[in-house]
Write a protein that holds these residues in place. Structure first.
Motif, short mmCIF file in Angstrom:
data_model
loop_
_atom_site.label_atom_id
_atom_site.label_comp_id
_atom_site.label_asym_id
_atom_site.label_seq_id
_atom_site.Cartn_x
_atom_site.Cartn_y
_atom_site.Cartn_z
N GLN A 61 34.50 11.87 -24.28
CA GLN A 61 34.09 11.30 -25.55
C GLN A 61 35.19 11.38 -26.60
O GLN A 61 34.94 11.62 -27.76
N GLY A 62 36.42 11.21 -26.17
CA GLY A 62 37.54 11.11 -27.08
C GLY A 62 38.04 12.40 -27.71
O GLY A 62 39.05 12.39 -28.38
N SER A 63 37.34 13.53 -27.51
CA SER A 63 37.82 14.72 -28.19
C SER A 63 37.68 16.02 -27.39
O SER A 63 38.34 16.99 -27.72
N PHE A 64 36.85 16.08 -26.39
CA PHE A 64 36.66 17.31 -25.64
C PHE A 64 37.44 17.27 -24.32
O PHE A 64 37.27 16.35 -23.53
N ALA A 65 38.28 18.27 -24.13
CA ALA A 65 39.05 18.35 -22.88
C ALA A 65 38.21 19.06 -21.83
O ALA A 65 37.48 20.01 -22.13
#
Length: 83
Positions: A61-65
């Motif tokens: 979702q674009g932010s969680f690695a």
């Protein structure tokens, strides 16, 4: 003849927007694929040396690695003949 053999078993289906795996991999399926590989290799005269999980990294979702196990690298060595 080279005494080693390396096989790769995929542990997770490819998940892309344009592609969905028809046969998702679950733990039972992975275990049975590994078991079949071990039995086949043993019957061909190889013994297991190592099983290494291969991890991949992704952004969710674009932010969680996150990381996931992509597959298992399985290494065999030709067994010494019994005396």
């Amino acid at each position: 003849m080279y005494p080693y053999k390396v096989e790769y078993i995929y542990a997770a289906p490819e998940k892309r927007k344009w592609y969905q795996s028809k046969n998702p991999v679950d733990a039972w399926t992975l275990a049975k694929e590994l078991e079949a590989l071990l039995v086949e290799s043993h019957s061909n005269g190889y013994e297991l040396i190592n099983i290494t999980p291969i991890l991949t990294h992704e952004v969710i979702q674009g932010s969680f690695a996150a990381s996931r196990t992509d597959g298992l690298m399985v290494t065999f060595q030709k067994a010494e003949p019994a005396e």
